[in-house]
Design a protein around this motif. Sequence first.
Motif, PDB file in Angstrom:
ATOM      1  N   THR A  31      11.232   1.605  17.118  1.00  0.00           N
ATOM      2  CA  THR A  31      12.410   2.453  16.911  1.00  0.00           C
ATOM      3  C   THR A  31      13.644   1.828  17.548  1.00  0.00           C
ATOM      4  N   LEU A  32      13.499   1.356  18.779  1.00  0.00           N
ATOM      5  CA  LEU A  32      14.628   0.726  19.469  1.00  0.00           C
ATOM      6  C   LEU A  32      15.084  -0.555  18.774  1.00  0.00           C
ATOM      7  N   ARG A  33      14.119  -1.282  18.232  1.00  0.00           N
ATOM      8  CA  ARG A  33      14.453  -2.533  17.550  1.00  0.00           C
ATOM      9  C   ARG A  33      15.366  -2.265  16.366  1.00  0.00           C
ATOM     10  N   GLY A  34      15.204  -1.113  15.740  1.00  0.00           N
ATOM     11  CA  GLY A  34      16.008  -0.777  14.575  1.00  0.00           C
ATOM     12  C   GLY A  34      17.255   0.019  14.904  1.00  0.00           C
ATOM     13  N   THR A  35      17.649   0.046  16.167  1.00  0.00           N
ATOM     14  CA  THR A  35      18.809   0.825  16.579  1.00  0.00           C
ATOM     15  C   THR A  35      20.087   0.288  15.954  1.00  0.00           C
ATOM     16  N   ASP A  36      20.865   1.196  15.393  1.00  0.00           N
ATOM     17  CA  ASP A  36      22.158   0.816  14.816  1.00  0.00           C
ATOM     18  C   ASP A  36      23.244   1.236  15.793  1.00  0.00           C
ATOM     19  N   GLY A  37      23.711   0.281  16.582  1.00  0.00           N
ATOM     20  CA  GLY A  37      24.721   0.566  17.591  1.00  0.00           C
ATOM     21  C   GLY A  37      26.103   0.785  17.017  1.00  0.00           C
ATOM     22  N   SER A  38      26.294   0.453  15.759  1.00  0.00           N
ATOM     23  CA  SER A  38      27.631   0.568  15.174  1.00  0.00           C
ATOM     24  C   SER A  38      28.125   2.011  15.098  1.00  0.00           C
ATOM     25  N   VAL A  39      27.224   2.959  15.191  1.00  0.00           N
ATOM     26  CA  VAL A  39      27.625   4.358  15.091  1.00  0.00           C
ATOM     27  C   VAL A  39      28.432   4.827  16.301  1.00  0.00           C
ATOM     28  N   VAL A  40      28.413   4.057  17.399  1.00  0.00           N
ATOM     29  CA  VAL A  40      29.157   4.475  18.588  1.00  0.00           C
ATOM     30  C   VAL A  40      30.620   4.041  18.525  1.00  0.00           C
ATOM     31  N   GLY A  41      30.977   3.167  17.576  1.00  0.00           N
ATOM     32  CA  GLY A  41      32.379   2.832  17.346  1.00  0.00           C
ATOM     33  C   GLY A  41      32.870   1.540  17.955  1.00  0.00           C
ATOM     34  N   ALA A  42      33.286   1.575  19.184  1.00  0.00           N
ATOM     35  CA  ALA A  42      33.943   0.434  19.821  1.00  0.00           C
ATOM     36  C   ALA A  42      33.004  -0.771  19.891  1.00  0.00           C
ATOM     37  N   PRO A  43      33.520  -1.957  19.510  1.00  0.00           N
ATOM     38  CA  PRO A  43      32.674  -3.166  19.473  1.00  0.00           C
ATOM     39  C   PRO A  43      31.957  -3.462  20.793  1.00  0.00           C
ATOM     40  N   ARG A  44      32.643  -3.278  21.920  1.00  0.00           N
ATOM     41  CA  ARG A  44      31.983  -3.535  23.204  1.00  0.00           C
ATOM     42  C   ARG A  44      30.846  -2.559  23.453  1.00  0.00           C
ATOM     43  N   LEU A  45      31.073  -1.337  23.085  1.00  0.00           N
ATOM     44  CA  LEU A  45      30.040  -0.321  23.252  1.00  0.00           C
ATOM     45  C   LEU A  45      28.867  -0.594  22.308  1.00  0.00           C
ATOM     46  N   VAL A  46      29.155  -1.074  21.116  1.00  0.00           N
ATOM     47  CA  VAL A  46      28.105  -1.443  20.160  1.00  0.00           C
ATOM     48  C   VAL A  46      27.229  -2.537  20.776  1.00  0.00           C
ATOM     49  N   ASP A  47      27.877  -3.562  21.363  1.00  0.00           N
ATOM     50  CA  ASP A  47      27.123  -4.649  22.003  1.00  0.00           C
ATOM     51  C   ASP A  47      26.266  -4.126  23.149  1.00  0.00           C
TER      52      ASP A  47
END
Length: 108
Positions: A31-47
């Motif tokens: 599940t974690l491997r498939g995490t889509d961080g883009s939903v949080v918005g800011a590029p640094r936060l996505v990283d």
Amino acid sequence: MSDLRLEDTVFEDLKRTFSTISDRMDGARRTLRGTDGSVVGAPRLVDDVHDFADDWAYGIKQLGKHTQNAVKMINKIGQTFDKLDLELAESLKAPKSSKSPTSSKKGH
């Protein structure tokens, strides 16, 4: 069997518990491997979200390996216990070597 008893269910319960943990860890890792961080918005936060997911995925994978090793050890303990139990039972069946009292020598 001898009087030394340990219910097989103890080992089976432990194996089932550790196997369940291992399966759950693997599911969480996937599940974690498939995490889509883009939903949080800011590029640094996505990283940061992706880094977090990667770190946790690695940790969960390691925990899963340890639980699998625990299951292997539980199996080995159960086999060793069974072997020792049989050896003990056999030793109890073996004729006891009776030591006869030494006869005392008279006169010298």
